[in-house]
Design a protein around this motif. Structure first.
Motif, PDB file in Angstrom:
ATOM      1  N   ARG A 141     -11.277  -6.909   9.141  1.00  0.00           N
ATOM      2  CA  ARG A 141     -10.241  -7.476   8.273  1.00  0.00           C
ATOM      3  C   ARG A 141      -8.940  -7.673   9.033  1.00  0.00           C
ATOM      4  O   ARG A 141      -8.236  -8.659   8.830  1.00  0.00           O
ATOM      5  CB  ARG A 141      -9.993  -6.545   7.082  1.00  0.00           C
ATOM      6  CG  ARG A 141     -11.083  -6.604   6.044  1.00  0.00           C
ATOM      7  CD  ARG A 141     -10.738  -5.676   4.916  1.00  0.00           C
ATOM      8  NE  ARG A 141     -11.677  -5.774   3.808  1.00  0.00           N
ATOM      9  CZ  ARG A 141     -11.536  -5.112   2.672  1.00  0.00           C
ATOM     10  NH1 ARG A 141     -10.516  -4.309   2.488  1.00  0.00           N
ATOM     11  NH2 ARG A 141     -12.413  -5.249   1.707  1.00  0.00           N
ATOM     12  N   GLU A 144      -6.250   4.224  -4.775  1.00  0.00           N
ATOM     13  CA  GLU A 144      -7.693   4.281  -4.499  1.00  0.00           C
ATOM     14  C   GLU A 144      -8.401   5.230  -5.467  1.00  0.00           C
ATOM     15  O   GLU A 144      -9.526   4.974  -5.900  1.00  0.00           O
ATOM     16  CB  GLU A 144      -7.971   4.727  -3.051  1.00  0.00           C
ATOM     17  CG  GLU A 144      -7.525   3.742  -1.987  1.00  0.00           C
ATOM     18  CD  GLU A 144      -8.216   2.377  -2.051  1.00  0.00           C
ATOM     19  OE1 GLU A 144      -9.201   2.220  -2.801  1.00  0.00           O
ATOM     20  OE2 GLU A 144      -7.753   1.460  -1.349  1.00  0.00           O
ATOM     21  N   TYR A 189      -6.422 -10.257   7.486  1.00  0.00           N
ATOM     22  CA  TYR A 189      -6.491  -9.805   6.079  1.00  0.00           C
ATOM     23  C   TYR A 189      -5.111  -9.584   5.496  1.00  0.00           C
ATOM     24  O   TYR A 189      -4.251  -8.993   6.163  1.00  0.00           O
ATOM     25  CB  TYR A 189      -7.313  -8.505   6.045  1.00  0.00           C
ATOM     26  CG  TYR A 189      -7.286  -7.754   4.747  1.00  0.00           C
ATOM     27  CD1 TYR A 189      -8.024  -8.213   3.651  1.00  0.00           C
ATOM     28  CD2 TYR A 189      -6.552  -6.577   4.614  1.00  0.00           C
ATOM     29  CE1 TYR A 189      -8.029  -7.506   2.465  1.00  0.00           C
ATOM     30  CE2 TYR A 189      -6.554  -5.865   3.431  1.00  0.00           C
ATOM     31  CZ  TYR A 189      -7.292  -6.337   2.362  1.00  0.00           C
ATOM     32  OH  TYR A 189      -7.298  -5.637   1.188  1.00  0.00           O
ATOM     33  N   ASP A 205     -12.846   4.607   0.580  1.00  0.00           N
ATOM     34  CA  ASP A 205     -11.482   4.092   0.770  1.00  0.00           C
ATOM     35  C   ASP A 205     -10.500   5.265   0.648  1.00  0.00           C
ATOM     36  O   ASP A 205      -9.566   5.395   1.435  1.00  0.00           O
ATOM     37  CB  ASP A 205     -11.141   3.020  -0.278  1.00  0.00           C
ATOM     38  CG  ASP A 205     -11.678   1.643   0.098  1.00  0.00           C
ATOM     39  OD1 ASP A 205     -11.934   1.402   1.293  1.00  0.00           O
ATOM     40  OD2 ASP A 205     -11.849   0.806  -0.811  1.00  0.00           O
ATOM     41  N   LYS A 258       1.148   5.505   2.310  1.00  0.00           N
ATOM     42  CA  LYS A 258      -0.245   5.968   2.351  1.00  0.00           C
ATOM     43  C   LYS A 258      -0.539   6.919   1.185  1.00  0.00           C
ATOM     44  O   LYS A 258      -1.649   6.958   0.674  1.00  0.00           O
ATOM     45  CB  LYS A 258      -0.542   6.632   3.690  1.00  0.00           C
ATOM     46  CG  LYS A 258      -0.644   5.614   4.833  1.00  0.00           C
ATOM     47  CD  LYS A 258      -1.011   6.248   6.154  1.00  0.00           C
ATOM     48  CE  LYS A 258      -1.127   5.171   7.240  1.00  0.00           C
ATOM     49  NZ  LYS A 258      -1.470   5.741   8.564  1.00  0.00           N
ATOM     50  N   LEU A 295      -8.527   3.655  14.032  1.00  0.00           N
ATOM     51  CA  LEU A 295      -8.251   2.557  13.094  1.00  0.00           C
ATOM     52  C   LEU A 295      -6.763   2.469  12.773  1.00  0.00           C
ATOM     53  O   LEU A 295      -6.172   1.378  12.784  1.00  0.00           O
ATOM     54  CB  LEU A 295      -9.081   2.761  11.803  1.00  0.00           C
ATOM     55  CG  LEU A 295      -8.831   1.770  10.668  1.00  0.00           C
ATOM     56  CD1 LEU A 295      -9.134   0.327  11.101  1.00  0.00           C
ATOM     57  CD2 LEU A 295      -9.666   2.136   9.431  1.00  0.00           C
ATOM     58  N   ASP A 296      -6.140   3.611  12.475  1.00  0.00           N
ATOM     59  CA  ASP A 296      -4.703   3.605  12.123  1.00  0.00           C
ATOM     60  C   ASP A 296      -3.861   3.048  13.274  1.00  0.00           C
ATOM     61  O   ASP A 296      -2.923   2.267  13.044  1.00  0.00           O
ATOM     62  CB  ASP A 296      -4.233   5.020  11.764  1.00  0.00           C
ATOM     63  CG  ASP A 296      -4.724   5.466  10.393  1.00  0.00           C
ATOM     64  OD1 ASP A 296      -5.283   4.629   9.653  1.00  0.00           O
ATOM     65  OD2 ASP A 296      -4.542   6.645  10.059  1.00  0.00           O
ATOM     66  N   GLN A 342     -10.591   7.649  12.294  1.00  0.00           N
ATOM     67  CA  GLN A 342      -9.442   7.213  11.494  1.00  0.00           C
ATOM     68  C   GLN A 342      -8.219   6.986  12.384  1.00  0.00           C
ATOM     69  O   GLN A 342      -7.471   6.026  12.193  1.00  0.00           O
ATOM     70  CB  GLN A 342      -9.133   8.245  10.406  1.00  0.00           C
ATOM     71  CG  GLN A 342      -8.070   7.785   9.421  1.00  0.00           C
ATOM     72  CD  GLN A 342      -8.523   6.563   8.622  1.00  0.00           C
ATOM     73  OE1 GLN A 342      -9.663   6.522   8.167  1.00  0.00           O
ATOM     74  NE2 GLN A 342      -7.665   5.574   8.465  1.00  0.00           N
ATOM     75  N   ASN A 370     -12.822  -2.547   8.129  1.00  0.00           N
ATOM     76  CA  ASN A 370     -11.359  -2.551   8.196  1.00  0.00           C
ATOM     77  C   ASN A 370     -10.845  -3.137   9.521  1.00  0.00           C
ATOM     78  O   ASN A 370      -9.815  -3.813   9.532  1.00  0.00           O
ATOM     79  CB  ASN A 370     -10.812  -1.134   7.982  1.00  0.00           C
ATOM     80  CG  ASN A 370     -10.789  -0.758   6.507  1.00  0.00           C
ATOM     81  OD1 ASN A 370     -10.499  -1.575   5.639  1.00  0.00           O
ATOM     82  ND2 ASN A 370     -11.137   0.488   6.205  1.00  0.00           N
TER      83      ASN A 370
HETATM   84  O1  LIG Z   1      -3.163   2.584   7.704  1.00  0.00           O
HETATM   85  C1  LIG Z   1      -4.199   2.268   7.093  1.00  0.00           C
HETATM   86  C2  LIG Z   1      -4.189   1.276   6.099  1.00  0.00           C
HETATM   87  C3  LIG Z   1      -5.371   0.958   5.447  1.00  0.00           C
HETATM   88  N1  LIG Z   1      -6.532   1.591   5.761  1.00  0.00           N
HETATM   89  C4  LIG Z   1      -7.798   1.267   5.092  1.00  0.00           C
HETATM   90  C5  LIG Z   1      -8.257   2.291   4.096  1.00  0.00           C
HETATM   91  C6  LIG Z   1      -9.090   1.504   3.104  1.00  0.00           C
HETATM   92  O2  LIG Z   1     -10.471   1.504   3.505  1.00  0.00           O
HETATM   93  C7  LIG Z   1      -8.535   0.081   3.185  1.00  0.00           C
HETATM   94  C8  LIG Z   1      -7.752  -0.252   1.936  1.00  0.00           C
HETATM   95  O3  LIG Z   1      -7.438  -1.577   1.933  1.00  0.00           O
HETATM   96  P1  LIG Z   1      -7.362  -2.468   0.572  1.00  0.00           P
HETATM   97  O4  LIG Z   1      -8.750  -3.007   0.371  1.00  0.00           O
HETATM   98  O5  LIG Z   1      -6.979  -1.527  -0.564  1.00  0.00           O
HETATM   99  O6  LIG Z   1      -6.331  -3.494   0.880  1.00  0.00           O
HETATM  100  O7  LIG Z   1      -7.699   0.053   4.345  1.00  0.00           O
HETATM  101  C9  LIG Z   1      -6.540   2.570   6.747  1.00  0.00           C
HETATM  102  O8  LIG Z   1      -7.582   3.153   7.036  1.00  0.00           O
HETATM  103  N2  LIG Z   1      -5.372   2.884   7.388  1.00  0.00           N
END
Ligand SMILES: O=c1ccn([C@H]2C[C@H](O)[C@@H](COP(=O)(O)O)O2)c(=O)[nH]1
Length: 161
Positions: free
Chosen positions: A156, A38, A161, A69, A31, A13-14, A10, A153
């Motif tokens: 995207r 979610e 995205y 999510d 968040k 990704l963040d 995580q 993610n």
């Molecule tokens: O800082 C962030 C922002 C989004 N997400 C991920 C979590 C979810 O899997 C997805 C949600 O995106 P939507 O499909 O709701 O736009 O993005 C993160 O992990 N970190």
């Protein structure tokens, strides 16, 4: 696989999202709201509260994707507050009414957003442990779906995205 590995994924990704979107401010509130949304999306896919409808829940995979999510944002909130000492997946094997669980979970998340203590953070994990059990998801199911969605993610972000 334990929760530490998921916290690491995580964090990666963040950091990637922050760089891609050029985020420098504190996005804790955003968040927090994202986790509330979610949770509602997850409840909606289970259709547990739709007493007025005869249509059943969405497919298991759809529900699992919504579930992970939430897991993304729970991990992300823990990283922001430094509450990452949790190792073990919270196994709570109690059959309970899903609607009651969702309402309790909403409350727990809101309490945490307004006053982020480690105890309330752990309480969110407990709620999601209970949700997983009541939806029939094992920790292995969650990890597999989390890894898939984590990769998605990144994609995207790369594709605007
Ligand atoms: O800082 C962030 C922002 C989004 N997400 C991920 C979590 C979810 O899997 C997805 C949600 O995106 P939507 O499909 O709701 O736009 O993005 C993160 O992990 N970190």
């Amino acid at each position: 696989m334990n929760l530490q590995k998921l916290f690491e994924m995580q964090k990666g990704l963040d950091t990637f999202i922050e760089k891609t979107q050029k985020i420098e401010r504190d996005v804790f509130k955003e968040k927090g709201l994202a986790l509330m949304v979610e949770l509602a999306e997850l409840a909606n896919e289970t259709r547990c509260f739709k007493f007025w409808s005869t249509k059943g829940p969405s497919e298991r995979n759809v529900i699992l994707e919504e579930y992970v999510d939430s897991i993304h944002f729970i991990l992300s909130l823990g990283l922001l507050k430094g509450f990452t000492a949790i190792e073990k997946w919270p196994v709570i094997e109690e059959k309970q009414d899903l609607t009651e669980i969702f309402l309790m979970t909403q409350n727990t998340i809101l309490t945490f957003i307004h006053n982020p203590t480690e105890d309330d953070y752990l309480a969110i994990w407990q709620c999601y442990g209970l949700i997983a059990y009541n939806l029939g998801f094992s920790f292995e199911d969650v990890v597999r779906a989390y890894i898939e969605k984590n990769e998605e993610n990144y994609k995207r972000q790369r594709t605007g995205y």
